[in-house]
Design a protein around this motif. Structure first.
Motif: not given
Ligand code: DGI
Ligand code: FE
Ligand code: FE
Length: 201
Positions: A68-74, A80
């Protein structure tokens, strides 16, 4: 409507999942087809959404967060802290990125299949309900009733599932996502409004 090579998708998914999850996936796929017949929705599209809805489920939680972080998924704070919830958002992304799905309705149904949301589309509802009632599910007490209701009135079935899910989550120590509450409140108002109008008539 695009013609999907269902066999190829099934083969790929079988590799990404343990057997139990794959059997659940097939159950959701066929239940989506049955609901599409009942509610006059595109059967192949409903099957495709059902087939892919849990495509991110078997990714380990740490990897879900990283992807999610890598693909900018909010991510919300709740997500979290409870990364399993992310399989819906990440699944919608992977459906586009890895499975080449471009149909917005299919992507939306995958995205909203865990928490639900206010004002769901027919396909959102079909996948949400099918996920709960597919033949391999056996834990929830209300299943026989909800299975029947799903084919009588999908909105009532949806509301019943949202309300029973919240009751179940309240009893345990699970953290409740804001979207789960919003979805419940939206459909409570809608269903209670309908019930009142029926009494007045
Ligand atoms: O992926 P599946 O197991 O097939 O089904 P799902 O994606 O609907 O996830 C089911 C679980 O998600 C079910 O046990 C209820 C739970 N759930 C739904 N909304 C919330 C939630 N769990 C938490 N902690 N918070 C929520 O808001
Ligand atoms: Fe799921
Ligand atoms: Fe599922």
């Amino acid at each position: 409507m695009k013609n999907y090579d269902m066999k190829a998708y099934q083969k790929k998914l079988k590799h990404e999942m343990d057997d139990g999850r794959y059997q659940h996936t097939l159950g959701v796929m066929y239940t989506c087809a049955a609901l599409a017949m009942r509610y006059e929705y595109d059967i192949q599209k409903a099957q495709m959404a059902g087939l892919l809805h849990d495509c991110a489920k078997c990714i380990p939680n740490g990897k879900k967060l990283k992807l999610c972080e890598k693909h900018n998924i909010q991510m919300t704070e709740t997500e979290r802290r409870n990364p399993f919830l992310l399989h819906a958002k990440l699944g919608a992304f992977l459906a586009m990125d890895q499975y080449g799905i471009t149909d917005k309705e299919i992507i939306s149904a995958i995205l909203n299949h865990t928490t639900g949301k206010p004002n769901m589309s027919l396909l959102d509802k079909i996948v949400y309900v099918a996920d709960y009632i597919e033949p391999k599910r056996n834990k929830a007490e209300n299943l026989p009733e909800v299975r029947k209701l799903a084919f009588i009135d999908i909105n009532q079935a949806l509301y019943r599932i949202l309300s029973d899910t919240l009751k179940y989550l309240d009893k345990g120590s699970s953290e409740i996502d804001e979207m789960t509450v919003k979805a419940y409140e939206y459909y409570r108002e809608k269903q209670e409004g309908l019930a009142e109008n029926a009494q007045l008539e």
